[in-house]
Design a protein around this motif. Sequence first.
Motif, PDB file in Angstrom:
ATOM      1  N   ARG A  82       2.002   4.001  -2.885  1.00  0.00           N
ATOM      2  CA  ARG A  82       1.324   5.055  -3.080  1.00  0.00           C
ATOM      3  C   ARG A  82       2.184   6.162  -3.652  1.00  0.00           C
ATOM      4  O   ARG A  82       2.613   7.356  -3.978  1.00  0.00           O
TER       5      ARG A  82
ATOM      6  N   HIS B 236      -8.566  -4.844  -4.881  1.00  0.00           N
ATOM      7  CA  HIS B 236      -8.014  -3.950  -3.749  1.00  0.00           C
ATOM      8  C   HIS B 236      -7.714  -2.513  -4.240  1.00  0.00           C
ATOM      9  O   HIS B 236      -7.248  -1.159  -4.743  1.00  0.00           O
ATOM     10  N   LEU B 237      -6.257  -2.816  -3.766  1.00  0.00           N
ATOM     11  CA  LEU B 237      -4.953  -1.958  -4.220  1.00  0.00           C
ATOM     12  C   LEU B 237      -4.657  -1.653  -5.620  1.00  0.00           C
ATOM     13  O   LEU B 237      -5.196  -0.322  -5.725  1.00  0.00           O
TER      14      LEU B 237
ATOM     15  N   GLN C  55       0.755  -1.030  -0.380  1.00  0.00           N
ATOM     16  CA  GLN C  55      -0.455   0.276   0.137  1.00  0.00           C
ATOM     17  C   GLN C  55       0.965   1.280   0.015  1.00  0.00           C
ATOM     18  O   GLN C  55       0.986   1.934  -0.952  1.00  0.00           O
TER      19      GLN C  55
ATOM     20  N   ARG D  22      -7.000  -1.252  -8.187  1.00  0.00           N
ATOM     21  CA  ARG D  22      -8.313  -0.817  -7.759  1.00  0.00           C
ATOM     22  C   ARG D  22      -8.225   0.347  -7.768  1.00  0.00           C
ATOM     23  O   ARG D  22      -8.449   1.840  -8.238  1.00  0.00           O
ATOM     24  N   GLN D  23      -7.420   0.919  -6.327  1.00  0.00           N
ATOM     25  CA  GLN D  23      -7.153   1.882  -5.594  1.00  0.00           C
ATOM     26  C   GLN D  23      -6.459   2.943  -6.599  1.00  0.00           C
ATOM     27  O   GLN D  23      -6.302   3.706  -6.141  1.00  0.00           O
ATOM     28  N   ASP D  24      -5.560   2.300  -6.408  1.00  0.00           N
ATOM     29  CA  ASP D  24      -4.008   3.287  -7.389  1.00  0.00           C
ATOM     30  C   ASP D  24      -4.712   3.324  -9.097  1.00  0.00           C
ATOM     31  O   ASP D  24      -4.708   4.990  -9.004  1.00  0.00           O
ATOM     32  N   GLY D  25      -5.562   2.839  -9.592  1.00  0.00           N
ATOM     33  CA  GLY D  25      -5.956   2.867 -10.254  1.00  0.00           C
ATOM     34  C   GLY D  25      -4.601   3.042 -12.454  1.00  0.00           C
ATOM     35  O   GLY D  25      -5.286   3.899 -13.500  1.00  0.00           O
TER      36      GLY D  25
END
Length: 398
Positions: A48, A78-79, A44, A81-84
């Motif tokens: 980021r 999930h990570l 994570q 998808r969140q990262d994009g």
Amino acid sequence: MGFSIRRWALLFPLLMLAGCGQPEAPALDQQLYIWQRQWLPAHQHALRDSRADFSTLRVLALQSFPQAGWSRAQVDAHLLRQDGRPLIAVIRLDGQLKSLDSHEVIAQVQHLITDWQGQGLTLAGVEIDHDAGVARLPAYRNLRSELRQVLPASMALSITALPAWLNSPELPALLSSVDSSVLQVHAVSDPRTGLFHVEQTKKWTAAWSRKTSKPFYLALPAYGVALLPASSGGPIVESEVPLERDGDRKELMADPQQLRKLGLELRDNPPEHLAGLIWFRLPLANDRRAWSLTMLRAVARGEALRSQVTLQLSEHQGLFEISIINSGNLDSPWPERVTLAASACEGADALAGYSMQQTSNSLTFSRLREGRVAAQGQRAIGWARCAKIDQGASHVDP
């Protein structure tokens, strides 16, 4: 007494040219391999902190080995998808496989795509990583052609390629069956000669640019390995996963200064069709054989690299925690020796990797083994309970 309008009109463009230097060449696209088979909470933070510098993630997704068969990397959807960022799924086909079953490979790839899409992941492409010998390139080309036919037209298909293929007559047909290629220029020779050779990389890159008419990338190293002696043949290579073997380890690390210089040269004078650089691999906080992310970002940006290792003391009621801190952007070896001006010490000891010697007015911590302090990182080396430690009179020796 002043310039005429005509003379000013002639002079103005010359003044503008004199005041403006040549514009900097645009930065090359920079991407990352994520090569961990098991994702951890540390992913994570790494994702980021890498977002600003690396455009695309190439994620180890699926592997096939002799005897062991197929295995999936346990990615955190999930990570991702969140990262994009754009995602490319990497399918690793071990070079020691006796043959390639195209129907099985295609079925596995299609199942992977369906599974990832079901988890809300949008794939920009698929990359096949297969260290095939030159003699096996015809079969590999056939697999690529069949795979291209079943993939959606919008999904790019790429391969990881080896410099050894450069003289193969099969190479043009192989490259024509994919949308892009990734030339791996690290860990492709005898490991005893090092992970990476700058001048050889330049020759390979120039030669590859003449062989392909499609975009290609360079896969560059941001990691190290250890070589362990073997009873016969070449050394055993230890990388991300520690090996349960005795023997002295010879550590090899990709040189960040060399790679920074290469990146700048490629940016300023890119070979034809070179689309960017892909760094192997995304470093996690506990990855002891990868560059720190701080240093990787600095190399990718072309920043001047320097380490700055200093002593840091943290005191509470006479108990001092003794650490070394690196405030630079270049990972640094552990200092060979740290000497503290200390008085009235009731007790002191070193932590793993250092030994401690005490006199009436000093504490000396000596390095027992090799290690690195990450850029913008720190490491505790010991503790002491003393009436006073004079940090200004203490020394850190490389």
